[in-house]
Structure formats: C-alpha cells, structure tokens
Design an enzyme around this catalytic site. Structure first.
Site, PDB file in Angstrom:
ATOM      1  N   HIS A 150       0.827  -1.210   0.000  1.00 22.18           N
ATOM      2  CA  HIS A 150       0.000   0.000   0.000  1.00 22.18           C
ATOM      3  C   HIS A 150       0.854   1.250   0.000  1.00 22.18           C
ATOM      4  CE1 HIS A 150       0.499  -0.827   4.398  1.00 22.18           C
ATOM      5  NE2 HIS A 150       0.584   0.485   4.491  1.00 22.18           N
ATOM      6  N   HIS A 160       3.875   7.133   3.853  1.00 22.18           N
ATOM      7  CA  HIS A 160       4.814   6.021   3.722  1.00 22.18           C
ATOM      8  C   HIS A 160       4.353   5.082   2.616  1.00 22.18           C
ATOM      9  CE1 HIS A 160       1.902   4.248   6.702  1.00 22.18           C
ATOM     10  NE2 HIS A 160       2.130   3.120   6.036  1.00 22.18           N
ATOM     11  N   GLU A 211       7.622   1.066   5.103  1.00 18.50           N
ATOM     12  CA  GLU A 211       7.090   0.013   5.967  1.00 18.50           C
ATOM     13  C   GLU A 211       7.330  -1.314   5.248  1.00 18.50           C
ATOM     14  OE1 GLU A 211       2.805   0.213   6.380  1.00 18.50           O
ATOM     15  OE2 GLU A 211       2.817  -1.043   8.178  1.00 18.50           O
TER      16      GLU A 211
HETATM   17 CO    CO Z   1       1.091   1.265   6.310  1.00 19.64          CO
END
Ligand code: CO
Length: 134
Positions: free
Chosen positions: A7, A79, A130
C-alpha cells in the site's frame, strides 16, 4: 527481497472528505473508516486492482502522523509499504546493510493484522518505508 507494493499511505486532515474524493471523483472502491487506536490513526482502505491506498487521519493527541500534518498541512504521502516473505530475515538483512529500523526493532502487528516494521526515511531517499510480512 522486497516483493509487491502492499500500500501507499496518505495522511489527510479530513478523512470523510478524502474518502469522498477517492469514491466519487476517482471512482475507487473505498472502505468504511476504521479507528485504529493502537496506531493513533483512523484508516480508510482504498482497494485498487494492483495495490491499496490507505488514507490516514490522526486519532488522539499522540498520533504518529500529527507532526507530519503540521509540516504538510494539505496532507501528503506518508509512507509506502513493501511485502517481504520473512520479516525477521528482512530486518536482519536491512540492519546488516546499514539501514535503521525504527522503534525497538521488534515487528508490531500493523493495520492488516500482520507483522510490520518501519525504516528510517533518511536511509530511503526521504521516504518512510514500511515492510509487512506477506
Ligand atoms: Co502502512
């Protein structure tokens, strides 16, 4: 080592408005808002054919995206999340390569119920990264 883009997370001030824009203007498949008190955010998941967008709104005074929104009052990309097959092996490789893992270095359970770690943005060209165990 990294696999699919899981994502892209976008911090927003007004989650209802952002969800409306993604649903009505962009015509995307948009979830209900999901409060995530453990993460200090409320999240709307936008499901695209090849990945997801997470719209994040601060939840509570200690939200990890509060300072980001002070610096970026219009919101912005917060992020990006890459999948890895084995998060501990990925962490060990990253540390060996000199990358900084945020926090205590132990994976936490992320918004999708899977172990995640965050990597220092200065080690990745100004982007908070991440990694999530697929
Ligand atoms: Co995330």
């Amino acid at each position: 080592m990294i696999g699919r883009l899981n994502h892209v997370a976008i911090a927003v001030r007004d989650l209802a408005r952002a969800a409306q824009v993604y649903r009505d203007t962009l015509g995307a498949d948009v979830s209900e808002a999901v409060p995530q008190p453990d993460h200090g955010v409320t999240t709307v998941f936008v499901v695209l054919p090849n990945t997801k967008i997470e719209l994040l709104e601060p939840l509570g005074a200690q939200s990890p995206i509060g300072k980001f929104l002070e610096r970026n009052p219009d919101g912005g990309v917060h992020h990006i999340c890459y999948e890895v097959a084995d998060i501990l092996a990925a962490r060990d490789r990253l540390v060996k390569e000199g990358a900084r893992v945020l926090g205590d270095g132990q994976p936490k359970i992320g918004a999708h119920g899977k172990p995640v770690l965050f990597l220092h943005p200065k080690d990745f060209f100004g982007t908070l990264v991440e990694i999530e165990q697929a």
